[in-house]
Design an enzyme around this catalytic site. Structure first.
Site, PDB file in Angstrom:
ATOM      1  N   CYS A   8      -5.704  -2.861   2.257  1.00 35.12           N
ATOM      2  CA  CYS A   8      -5.421  -2.708   3.683  1.00 35.12           C
ATOM      3  C   CYS A   8      -6.618  -2.972   4.593  1.00 35.12           C
ATOM      4  CB  CYS A   8      -4.822  -1.332   3.939  1.00 35.12           C
ATOM      5  SG  CYS A   8      -4.011  -1.224   5.571  1.00 35.12           S
ATOM      6  N   LYS A  15      -9.716   2.265  -2.386  1.00 32.33           N
ATOM      7  CA  LYS A  15      -9.878   1.626  -1.083  1.00 32.33           C
ATOM      8  C   LYS A  15     -11.298   1.807  -0.548  1.00 32.33           C
ATOM      9  CE  LYS A  15      -7.358   1.620   3.353  1.00 32.33           C
ATOM     10  NZ  LYS A  15      -6.133   2.166   3.983  1.00 32.33           N
ATOM     11  N   GLU A  55       0.831  -1.203   0.000  1.00 29.63           N
ATOM     12  CA  GLU A  55       0.000   0.000   0.000  1.00 29.63           C
ATOM     13  C   GLU A  55       0.870   1.259   0.000  1.00 29.63           C
ATOM     14  OE1 GLU A  55      -3.740   1.876   2.548  1.00 29.63           O
ATOM     15  OE2 GLU A  55      -2.308   0.560   3.555  1.00 29.63           O
TER      16      GLU A  55
END
Length: 388
Positions: free
Chosen positions: A237, A200, A123
């Site tokens: 994540c 994300k 990330e």
């Protein structure tokens, strides 16, 4: 043992190997990794020398599927890279990024020489994970355009050279829609062409993870990219904490889901080995958990409204990247303290084979849960039975 010594434990997996022998080690492997034999890949001498001279770990493992009569094996090699930043965070932005490019180029070269077909970086790989600071200057200067940003341009040549699909998680600047910033993974195909990107889905608001200061939840849904080598997806994540996030990538046809992350030892390390592995089992696909390495020190102190003293670092990013197969078997992790490249040779036929064996897709009752979730979202009465 103080906190510094704990952070300096290089590898839990290697502690086990040095502590157990013969039958005990085999039994541990069977219980913990899901298989007695790790199916270690033989890597080229040139790759091992490149790793040694550039101070990174390299390892490889095979996940063979069952031989079928009606389908040929669909073997590919996937690679994941974990790394620390390269120079101090008080250096100019351009110098920091170029230093990371130089460092990561060696790991990409090793992946290419080992025949990796799909490679994923961590990330926000081309910058420090500065979102703990809540400072806009200078960190927003790392944000870049998906199609022609510096990270994309840098990686295109490697994609073409090695006939490799590369997933590049970046801090995106949407120059066409209000200059908004997003946490985004860019998918570059083997021809050096950007196939698309994914933003994300879930943004943390816990501890020093002050990411909503910079960007909000993504708006791209759960895209699966049908590449030359297979159908891949990216669960960025914090999305790994949300089972429905993993589920939707599977429903859209993913065969491999990468989880590029940045997470620290004081917060999530006890969860790390569980979540991506559970997702692989529940959704009958391969998962790749990727975490950065090291402790990043920032020029100015910051706090997070939790009563703790002001500090200059986020904590120790513990690496420990690993790959899990649809049957729940997994690789040993990369180091907790060292840059690394993990290569896995996988047979994508295993996804269907495990669906046939366990029947999770057949028995998951999506219609029932869809009705229940709809009622919950609409605020209807809970299905709660109270004692009279």
């Amino acid at each position: 043992m103080d906190s510094t010594e704990k952070q300096n434990i290089k590898s839990i997996d290697k502690i086990i190997v040095t502590s157990l022998k013969n039958e005990e080690l085999q039994e541990f492997n069977r219980i913990f990794y899901g298989r007695v034999d790790q199916h270690t890949l033989a890597l080229k001498d040139s790759s091992l020398k490149l790793a040694a001279s550039n101070h990174f770990e390299i390892s490889g493992y095979d996940f063979p599927g069952h031989t079928e009569e009606t389908r040929s094996p669909r073997k590919i090699r996937i690679g994941i890279i974990q790394h620390s930043i390269a120079i101090s965070t008080n250096k100019p932005i351009k110098q920091q990024r170029e230093a990371i490019f130089m460092k990561v180029s060696k790991l990409i070269e090793a992946a290419g020489e080992e025949g990796v077909n799909v490679l994923c970086l961590q990330e926000a790989w081309s910058m420090p994970f500065a979102f703990c600071t809540r400072e806009k200057i200078p960190w927003c200067e790392f944000a870049e355009n998906v199609t022609d940003g510096l990270s994309t341009q840098f990686l295109k040549s490697f994609a073409i050279k090695y006939n490799m699909v590369i997933i590049s998680p970046i801090l995106e600047r949407d120059e066409f829609r209000g200059d908004l910033i997003w946490n985004t993974a860019v998918v570059i195909n083997e021809k050096g062409i950007v196939m698309g990107s994914h933003r994300k889905n879930h943004i943390p608001r816990v501890g020093d993870f002050n990411e909503s200061t910079y960007y909000f939840e993504g708006n791209t849904g759960h895209p699966v990219f049908e590449t030359k080598y297979g159908r891949i997806a990216i669960n960025i994540c914090y999305g790994r904490h949300h089972p429905l996030n993993w589920l939707m990538f599977g429903l859209n046809g993913a065969e491999v889901v990468f989880n590029p992350s940045a997470t620290v030892s004081g917060l999530s390390e006890h969860l790390w080995a569980i979540e991506a592995r559970n997702a692989a089992i529940a959704n009958s696909y391969f998962t790749c958990a990727i975490n950065r390495v090291g402790t990043e020190i920032f020029p100015n102190e910051f706090t997070s409204g939790d009563g703790k003293q002001a500090h200059n670092d986020f904590g120790h990013f513990y690496g420990s990247s690993y790959v899990t197969a649809p049957d729940g078997t997994r690789t040993p992790s990369l180091s907790r303290t060292m840059d690394g490249l993990l290569i896995s040779q996988i047979d994508l036929n295993m996804c269907r084979q495990i669906k046939d064996k366990w029947g999770f897709a057949m028995t998951q009752r999506l219609d029932m849960y869809a009705r229940s979730l709809s009622k919950y979202v609409e605020g209807k009465e809970l299905q709660l039975v109270k004692d009279k």
